[in-house]
Scaffold this motif. Sequence first.
Motif, PDB file in Angstrom:
ATOM      1  N   GLU A  66       6.612  14.187   1.079  1.00  0.00           N
ATOM      2  CA  GLU A  66       5.935  13.357   0.089  1.00  0.00           C
ATOM      3  C   GLU A  66       6.979  12.121  -0.662  1.00  0.00           C
ATOM      4  O   GLU A  66       6.729  11.202  -0.883  1.00  0.00           O
TER       5      GLU A  66
ATOM      6  N   THR B  55      -1.785   5.460   9.504  1.00  0.00           N
ATOM      7  CA  THR B  55      -2.312   6.360   8.569  1.00  0.00           C
ATOM      8  C   THR B  55      -1.313   6.848   7.739  1.00  0.00           C
ATOM      9  O   THR B  55      -0.218   6.953   7.829  1.00  0.00           O
ATOM     10  N   ARG B  56      -1.820   7.611   6.586  1.00  0.00           N
ATOM     11  CA  ARG B  56      -0.865   8.346   5.852  1.00  0.00           C
ATOM     12  C   ARG B  56       0.200   9.587   6.519  1.00  0.00           C
ATOM     13  O   ARG B  56       1.174   9.788   6.344  1.00  0.00           O
ATOM     14  N   GLU B  57      -0.885  10.060   7.358  1.00  0.00           N
ATOM     15  CA  GLU B  57      -0.218  11.184   8.209  1.00  0.00           C
ATOM     16  C   GLU B  57       0.937  10.939   9.211  1.00  0.00           C
ATOM     17  O   GLU B  57       1.844  11.466   9.184  1.00  0.00           O
TER      18      GLU B  57
ATOM     19  N   SER C 213       6.508   2.409   3.127  1.00  0.00           N
ATOM     20  CA  SER C 213       7.615   3.050   2.303  1.00  0.00           C
ATOM     21  C   SER C 213       9.009   2.317   2.809  1.00  0.00           C
ATOM     22  O   SER C 213       9.139   1.863   3.948  1.00  0.00           O
TER      23      SER C 213
ATOM     24  N   ASP D 270       0.678  -1.236   0.082  1.00  0.00           N
ATOM     25  CA  ASP D 270       0.052  -0.005  -0.092  1.00  0.00           C
ATOM     26  C   ASP D 270       0.795   1.103  -0.020  1.00  0.00           C
ATOM     27  O   ASP D 270       1.573   1.643   1.001  1.00  0.00           O
ATOM     28  N   GLU D 271       1.147   1.915  -1.231  1.00  0.00           N
ATOM     29  CA  GLU D 271       2.001   3.059  -1.236  1.00  0.00           C
ATOM     30  C   GLU D 271       1.653   4.261  -0.474  1.00  0.00           C
ATOM     31  O   GLU D 271       2.369   5.320  -0.212  1.00  0.00           O
ATOM     32  N   ASN D 272       0.381   4.173   0.219  1.00  0.00           N
ATOM     33  CA  ASN D 272       0.006   5.238   0.928  1.00  0.00           C
ATOM     34  C   ASN D 272       0.251   5.251   2.290  1.00  0.00           C
ATOM     35  O   ASN D 272       0.525   5.936   3.193  1.00  0.00           O
ATOM     36  N   LEU D 273       0.613   3.804   2.980  1.00  0.00           N
ATOM     37  CA  LEU D 273       0.974   3.562   4.092  1.00  0.00           C
ATOM     38  C   LEU D 273       2.264   2.964   4.287  1.00  0.00           C
ATOM     39  O   LEU D 273       2.757   2.819   5.497  1.00  0.00           O
TER      40      LEU D 273
ATOM     41  N   THR E 161       7.624   8.163  -0.369  1.00  0.00           N
ATOM     42  CA  THR E 161       7.339   7.221  -1.359  1.00  0.00           C
ATOM     43  C   THR E 161       8.368   6.598  -1.843  1.00  0.00           C
ATOM     44  O   THR E 161       8.466   5.960  -2.852  1.00  0.00           O
TER      45      THR E 161
ATOM     46  N   ARG F 267       5.792   1.215   7.839  1.00  0.00           N
ATOM     47  CA  ARG F 267       4.220   1.029   7.591  1.00  0.00           C
ATOM     48  C   ARG F 267       3.511   2.202   8.843  1.00  0.00           C
ATOM     49  O   ARG F 267       3.758   1.847  10.095  1.00  0.00           O
TER      50      ARG F 267
END
Length: 247
Positions: free
Chosen positions: A241, A229-231, A178, A173-176, A245, A226
Amino acid sequence: MTAPATDTDTDTAASRISTALQNAVATPGDRTAAWHVAEVLAADWTERPLTPADGHPDTDLDAAAATLGHPLPAALREALKLFGRRDDLTRNQDPLTTPDELDVYEGALVFREENQGVCAWGVLLEDLTQDDPPTYLRADLADKTQEKWEPWTGKLSLALVEALITETIIGDDENLTSAWQPDDETPEDTGLTALPRITPDWYKTAWYVGDDLLAHVADGAWISVRGRTREALLAYAGGDEDDATED
């Protein structure tokens, strides 16, 4: 990279995974404690808790044992019945095998394989009658005469916990999630707290927890993170950002 201090005295996702893992490591062979780690990971760190549909039925496991001609240890059966169909928990990088993929290699039942064939994890055939047998790792070497099964964990249930945590952190999940090469700071310097080890000392990896963060550090040279949340992920990556990513 910075993370808020982890408060393990309150009921947070960080404290729940810390407590669950500590209990599992402190009581090797207590499979109830081991499987509670799976329940906590699913509930707090993935999109949904475990459900009865997430496991393989006994018929699948019985068929696998019959095909192999060997019994499946109770710990493996229980794990596959509980979370064997949850790819997000078990198959992001170095997958846990499904019942129909279970195979015997060089005197061991292989239950997990590195994604590029670098190594495999298994249980020696002579130990398969044990409910929760020891596990071994076998590296794929150019000189096959040097290959052997090296001790990994004292209990299969702990090897499966190790797989669960690592595979959950190294998600897709690229939003959560990296990963990047860390700078000279240690994870502790960035506000993370070390979680109990399961792997042998020679295997240079470690897990860490922060406020709404889990991290996996490989040999000090690569960190996978992980966020719940994205935040949380962005906060640890310094709000950048691009850093969050990077992979």
